[in-house]
Design a protein around this motif. Structure first.
Motif, PDB file in Angstrom:
ATOM      1  N   LEU A 145     -45.382 -23.638 -39.151  1.00  8.96           N
ATOM      2  CA  LEU A 145     -45.507 -22.570 -38.160  1.00  8.96           C
ATOM      3  C   LEU A 145     -46.975 -22.253 -37.863  1.00  8.96           C
ATOM      4  CD1 LEU A 145     -44.064 -20.546 -36.360  1.00  8.96           C
ATOM      5  CD2 LEU A 145     -43.998 -18.954 -38.290  1.00  8.96           C
ATOM      6  N   LEU A 146     -47.808 -22.366 -38.881  1.00  8.76           N
ATOM      7  CA  LEU A 146     -49.229 -22.066 -38.705  1.00  8.76           C
ATOM      8  C   LEU A 146     -49.848 -22.992 -37.659  1.00  8.76           C
ATOM      9  CD1 LEU A 146     -50.814 -19.854 -40.163  1.00  8.76           C
ATOM     10  CD2 LEU A 146     -51.761 -21.616 -41.659  1.00  8.76           C
ATOM     11  N   GLN A 147     -49.371 -24.236 -37.612  1.00 13.01           N
ATOM     12  CA  GLN A 147     -49.910 -25.194 -36.646  1.00 13.01           C
ATOM     13  C   GLN A 147     -49.448 -24.898 -35.214  1.00 13.01           C
ATOM     14  OE1 GLN A 147     -52.174 -27.485 -37.624  1.00 13.01           O
ATOM     15  NE2 GLN A 147     -51.952 -26.480 -39.632  1.00 13.01           N
ATOM     16  N   ALA A 148     -48.341 -24.176 -35.082  1.00 15.07           N
ATOM     17  CA  ALA A 148     -47.756 -23.963 -33.758  1.00 15.07           C
ATOM     18  C   ALA A 148     -48.108 -22.614 -33.132  1.00 15.07           C
ATOM     19  CB  ALA A 148     -46.230 -24.089 -33.853  1.00 15.07           C
ATOM     20  N   LEU A 149     -48.604 -21.693 -33.934  1.00 10.91           N
ATOM     21  CA  LEU A 149     -48.840 -20.342 -33.432  1.00 10.91           C
ATOM     22  C   LEU A 149     -50.225 -20.197 -32.801  1.00 10.91           C
ATOM     23  CD1 LEU A 149     -47.390 -18.103 -36.302  1.00 10.91           C
ATOM     24  CD2 LEU A 149     -46.421 -18.419 -34.016  1.00 10.91           C
ATOM     25  N   PRO A 150     -50.366 -19.315 -31.811  1.00 11.50           N
ATOM     26  CA  PRO A 150     -51.707 -18.957 -31.320  1.00 11.50           C
ATOM     27  C   PRO A 150     -52.438 -18.137 -32.378  1.00 11.50           C
ATOM     28  CG  PRO A 150     -50.034 -17.578 -30.315  1.00 11.50           C
ATOM     29  CD  PRO A 150     -49.297 -18.610 -31.102  1.00 11.50           C
ATOM     30  N   GLN A 151     -53.739 -17.989 -32.227  1.00  6.54           N
ATOM     31  CA  GLN A 151     -54.543 -17.349 -33.266  1.00  6.54           C
ATOM     32  C   GLN A 151     -54.246 -15.854 -33.401  1.00  6.54           C
ATOM     33  OE1 GLN A 151     -56.593 -18.892 -35.458  1.00  6.54           O
ATOM     34  NE2 GLN A 151     -56.783 -16.886 -36.456  1.00  6.54           N
ATOM     35  N   TRP A 152     -54.060 -15.136 -32.271  1.00  2.00           N
ATOM     36  CA  TRP A 152     -53.878 -13.679 -32.321  1.00  2.00           C
ATOM     37  C   TRP A 152     -52.645 -13.273 -31.517  1.00  2.00           C
ATOM     38  CZ3 TRP A 152     -56.422 -10.904 -35.752  1.00  2.00           C
ATOM     39  CH2 TRP A 152     -57.631 -11.395 -36.244  1.00  2.00           C
ATOM     40  N   ILE A 153     -51.903 -12.304 -32.056  1.00  2.00           N
ATOM     41  CA  ILE A 153     -50.653 -11.877 -31.441  1.00  2.00           C
ATOM     42  C   ILE A 153     -50.576 -10.359 -31.436  1.00  2.00           C
ATOM     43  CG2 ILE A 153     -48.130 -11.976 -31.553  1.00  2.00           C
ATOM     44  CD1 ILE A 153     -50.024 -14.475 -33.636  1.00  2.00           C
ATOM     45  N   LEU A 154     -50.356  -9.793 -30.259  1.00  2.00           N
ATOM     46  CA  LEU A 154     -50.012  -8.380 -30.119  1.00  2.00           C
ATOM     47  C   LEU A 154     -48.504  -8.283 -29.964  1.00  2.00           C
ATOM     48  CD1 LEU A 154     -50.518  -5.311 -29.447  1.00  2.00           C
ATOM     49  CD2 LEU A 154     -50.859  -6.049 -27.065  1.00  2.00           C
ATOM     50  N   PHE A 155     -47.865  -7.488 -30.809  1.00  2.00           N
ATOM     51  CA  PHE A 155     -46.421  -7.278 -30.729  1.00  2.00           C
ATOM     52  C   PHE A 155     -46.163  -5.917 -30.096  1.00  2.00           C
ATOM     53  CE2 PHE A 155     -42.463  -5.544 -32.516  1.00  2.00           C
ATOM     54  CZ  PHE A 155     -41.567  -6.537 -32.163  1.00  2.00           C
ATOM     55  N   VAL A 156     -45.356  -5.895 -29.044  1.00  2.61           N
ATOM     56  CA  VAL A 156     -45.006  -4.653 -28.362  1.00  2.61           C
ATOM     57  C   VAL A 156     -43.496  -4.594 -28.218  1.00  2.61           C
ATOM     58  CG1 VAL A 156     -45.269  -3.252 -26.280  1.00  2.61           C
ATOM     59  CG2 VAL A 156     -47.165  -4.695 -27.040  1.00  2.61           C
ATOM     60  N   SER A 157     -42.893  -3.545 -28.736  1.00  2.00           N
ATOM     61  CA  SER A 157     -41.453  -3.341 -28.602  1.00  2.00           C
ATOM     62  C   SER A 157     -41.222  -2.150 -27.684  1.00  2.00           C
ATOM     63  CB  SER A 157     -40.819  -3.081 -29.975  1.00  2.00           C
ATOM     64  OG  SER A 157     -39.407  -3.067 -29.874  1.00  2.00           O
ATOM     65  N   LEU A 158     -40.472  -2.359 -26.620  1.00  3.67           N
ATOM     66  CA  LEU A 158     -40.164  -1.318 -25.644  1.00  3.67           C
ATOM     67  C   LEU A 158     -38.747  -0.805 -25.884  1.00  3.67           C
ATOM     68  CD1 LEU A 158     -41.463  -3.174 -22.452  1.00  3.67           C
ATOM     69  CD2 LEU A 158     -42.756  -1.623 -23.938  1.00  3.67           C
ATOM     70  N   SER A 159     -38.548   0.501 -25.757  1.00  8.09           N
ATOM     71  CA  SER A 159     -37.219   1.060 -25.984  1.00  8.09           C
ATOM     72  C   SER A 159     -36.870   2.078 -24.911  1.00  8.09           C
ATOM     73  CB  SER A 159     -37.134   1.710 -27.369  1.00  8.09           C
ATOM     74  OG  SER A 159     -38.073   2.764 -27.484  1.00  8.09           O
ATOM     75  N   ALA A 160     -35.574   2.229 -24.661  1.00  4.22           N
ATOM     76  CA  ALA A 160     -35.073   3.202 -23.694  1.00  4.22           C
ATOM     77  C   ALA A 160     -33.824   3.851 -24.270  1.00  4.22           C
ATOM     78  CB  ALA A 160     -34.758   2.517 -22.361  1.00  4.22           C
ATOM     79  N   HIS A 161     -33.665   5.151 -24.019  1.00 13.26           N
ATOM     80  CA  HIS A 161     -32.583   5.899 -24.632  1.00 13.26           C
ATOM     81  C   HIS A 161     -31.516   6.271 -23.615  1.00 13.26           C
ATOM     82  CE1 HIS A 161     -36.044   6.144 -27.375  1.00 13.26           C
ATOM     83  NE2 HIS A 161     -35.121   6.043 -28.304  1.00 13.26           N
ATOM     84  N   GLN A 162     -30.819   7.396 -23.809  1.00 17.22           N
ATOM     85  CA  GLN A 162     -29.573   7.600 -23.076  1.00 17.22           C
ATOM     86  C   GLN A 162     -29.734   7.894 -21.591  1.00 17.22           C
ATOM     87  OE1 GLN A 162     -30.308  10.219 -25.694  1.00 17.22           O
ATOM     88  NE2 GLN A 162     -29.162  12.017 -25.002  1.00 17.22           N
ATOM     89  N   TYR A 163     -30.878   8.377 -21.161  1.00 18.38           N
ATOM     90  CA  TYR A 163     -31.049   8.759 -19.766  1.00 18.38           C
ATOM     91  C   TYR A 163     -31.644   7.603 -18.962  1.00 18.38           C
ATOM     92  CZ  TYR A 163     -30.252  13.362 -21.771  1.00 18.38           C
ATOM     93  OH  TYR A 163     -29.710  14.426 -22.460  1.00 18.38           O
ATOM     94  N   ALA A 164     -30.850   7.013 -18.075  1.00 19.83           N
ATOM     95  CA  ALA A 164     -31.269   5.907 -17.208  1.00 19.83           C
ATOM     96  C   ALA A 164     -31.996   4.820 -17.997  1.00 19.83           C
ATOM     97  CB  ALA A 164     -32.163   6.432 -16.082  1.00 19.83           C
ATOM     98  N   PRO A 165     -31.381   4.276 -19.022  1.00 17.07           N
ATOM     99  CA  PRO A 165     -32.082   3.304 -19.876  1.00 17.07           C
ATOM    100  C   PRO A 165     -32.523   2.048 -19.130  1.00 17.07           C
ATOM    101  CG  PRO A 165     -29.744   3.350 -20.406  1.00 17.07           C
ATOM    102  CD  PRO A 165     -29.994   4.502 -19.491  1.00 17.07           C
ATOM    103  N   ALA A 166     -31.683   1.519 -18.228  1.00 13.13           N
ATOM    104  CA  ALA A 166     -32.054   0.290 -17.515  1.00 13.13           C
ATOM    105  C   ALA A 166     -33.276   0.529 -16.633  1.00 13.13           C
ATOM    106  CB  ALA A 166     -30.876  -0.200 -16.671  1.00 13.13           C
ATOM    107  N   GLU A 167     -33.295   1.657 -15.945  1.00 12.24           N
ATOM    108  CA  GLU A 167     -34.435   1.978 -15.082  1.00 12.24           C
ATOM    109  C   GLU A 167     -35.704   2.172 -15.900  1.00 12.24           C
ATOM    110  OE1 GLU A 167     -31.494   3.279 -14.987  1.00 12.24           O
ATOM    111  OE2 GLU A 167     -30.709   3.267 -12.927  1.00 12.24           O
ATOM    112  N   LYS A 168     -35.570   2.848 -17.047  1.00 13.72           N
ATOM    113  CA  LYS A 168     -36.752   3.066 -17.880  1.00 13.72           C
ATOM    114  C   LYS A 168     -37.287   1.747 -18.430  1.00 13.72           C
ATOM    115  CE  LYS A 168     -38.657   5.554 -21.810  1.00 13.72           C
ATOM    116  NZ  LYS A 168     -38.464   6.540 -22.893  1.00 13.72           N
ATOM    117  N   MET A 169     -36.384   0.862 -18.841  1.00 21.32           N
ATOM    118  CA  MET A 169     -36.830  -0.419 -19.374  1.00 21.32           C
ATOM    119  C   MET A 169     -37.540  -1.228 -18.284  1.00 21.32           C
ATOM    120  SD  MET A 169     -37.236  -2.382 -21.919  1.00 21.32           S
ATOM    121  CE  MET A 169     -36.201  -1.608 -23.177  1.00 21.32           C
TER     122      MET A 169
END
Length: 481
Positions: free
Chosen positions: A282-306
């Protein structure tokens, strides 16, 4: 000891069980405690600390189970008992509307989400905590949570708490510092949401980072997050750190992301791989730096918020030379998000070689790149260029500063140059401190490094210790004040 404590308080002086507390996975060594005491309530804790003060016996509180490291629960003096809080595992109260739960110190990361799920909540977590780690212990140690945008203050995610100080006095803090017992407060509908108090005194800030040297937290109100209706995660990648940091700053400025952090390819491979073969591939296949971002939406218009959040994330990425993708070398960002909600019995950083060295401190996000180069060059110049170095950068307090962490996996069965590696790591910590790294959570050798640069602070810490723990029974010898 049945004549001293209530009958349900266990007293164990089995030699083998006591010896287990004389060492952990750190290089530091302690001595066996004289016994292990297992209280189950606030009153039990008061009784134990009254006895400790009357007999001059030291007390080291431990709430997590399983393997331990960092040396902060090792016994320094012979006349000391371990106070094992792992049996205090109640979820006392949940307020789903205000997203707050009241828990005891034995509640760990392996169990918390199952306890909270019926109420539509889940706990804020640090990076892949082991299952037996106590939430209260983690938050007291100020381990950074992944939810940078929900982290407003160093006390987060604490609300009000109940503490028994070293002087054996029960001291409710924050929103709990009002009339009545916890049960009485809950019966009249009180919410324990405020971490500051009583009055203008902020006891909680003093207890955080004290490594059990001032008192024992018997319960805590903790802020939680709602389980999202929709959740999508993304990788932002580049071969250099600077553009990834710029994207992270933009993401944080727009208050995007329920989880936001940066890792290099070594740290990500440690998270994802179970063995050395998979790690090397895996080390050979990965880029050097990675930013991980997780987006979430709750009960009010979740699809629109996402949809709005994804649009904003793309706008953050567009001006920079980075890649936005949901999969890296066959590993999906959504799969990683799921992995981060699970907890193993051991440290994920140990999977590669059996053990690891760690170094972490606080710094500004725009100054992190220079520290990454400093630590790598320190290892290379001392002949450890072949050792992998993992980097983890966690924005905190909505990105106003960040936790910077370096990991070096090494074999538990020893190294031919083990002493040299330890010496290099100590020198590396000193170089980071000289360059401006702020060691707010010093362990082991770092304790001397941190306190040698804070001479004006030690008298204040000593005064605090004399007020909260005048008998010096709490974790004696743990910290230099």
């Amino acid at each position: 000891m049945s004549e001293v404590f209530p009958a349900h308080v266990q007293w164990c002086d089995d030699a083998a069980l006591c010896r287990a507390f004389a060492s952990d996975q750190s290089v530091e060594q302690g001595c066996p405690p004289k016994a292990i005491v297992k209280p189950l309530s606030v009153d039990d804790l008061v009784a134990v600390l009254q006895w400790a003060n009357s007999t001059g016996t030291g007390v080291v509180p431990v709430s997590s189970t399983g393997c331990r490291r960092r040396g902060d629960t090792l016994v320094k003096n012979d006349n000391t008992v371990i106070v094992d809080l792992s049996g205090m595992r109640k979820l006392i109260h949940v307020d789903a509307r205000d997203k707050i739960a009241i828990i005891e110190p034995g509640v760990d990361f392996a169990s918390i989400d199952g306890l909270l799920a019926p109420h539509g909540l889940r706990a804020f977590r640090p990076l892949a905590p082991r299952g037996g780690k106590s939430l209260i212990a983690s938050y007291l140690e100020r381990e950074p949570i992944l939810a940078a945008n929900d982290h407003w203050d160093v006390a987060d995610p604490f609300g009000g708490t109940g503490v028994v100080l070293g002087n054996a006095k029960y001291a409710p803090t924050g929103g709990a510092a009002i009339e009545g017992t916890l049960a009485e407060q809950l019966a009249r509908g009180h919410r324990h949401m405020q971490p500051v108090g009583p009055i203008n005194l902020d006891i909680l800030r003093v207890l955080q980072g004290a490594q059990g040297s001032l008192g024992i937290m018997a319960w805590a109100a903790i802020y939680c997050e709602r389980i999202p209706m929709l959740e999508e995660s993304w990788f932002v990648t580049a071969e250099t750190l600077e553009p990834v940091i710029e994207v992270a700053r933009d993401v944080l400025m727009r208050r995007l992301g329920s989880q936001v952090f940066i890792v290099d390819k070594v740290q990500l491979a440690l998270l994802l791989c179970e063995d050395r073969v998979a790690f090397d591939l895996l080390l050979q296949a990965l880029p050097q730096w990675i930013l991980f971002v997780s987006l979430s939406a709750h009960q009010y218009a979740p699809a629109e918020k996402m949809a709005w959040q994804v649009e904003q994330l793309n706008a953050c990425v567009a001006p920079h030379s980075v890649m936005l993708q949901q999969s890296l070398a066959g590993h999906g960002a959504n799969d990683l998000a799921g992995l981060l909600r699970r907890s193993e019995s051991s440290f994920f950083r140990d999977r590669l070689a059996g053990n690891h060295l760690e170094l972490f401190f606080l710094q500004q996000l725009d100054r992190v790149a220079s520290f990454s180069a400093l630590v790598r060059s320190s290892l290379d110049n001392d002949g450890f260029a072949d050792m992998p170095l993992g980097t983890y950068i966690q924005p905190m307090a909505q990105g106003t500063y960040c936790h910077v962490e370096f990991t070096v996996p090494y074999g538990r069965d020893g190294l031919s140059r083990g002493d040299e590696l330890m010496g290099t790591w100590r020198a590396t910590a000193e170089r980071c401190a000289d360059a401006g790294g702020f060691f707010s959570r010093p362990y082991g050798d770092w304790t001397d490094i941190a306190f040698s640069r804070a001479g004006e602070t030690q008298p204040l810490l000593s005064m605090t210790k004399s007020i909260f723990d005048p008998g010096n029974v709490m974790s004696p010898g743990r910290l230099p004040y």
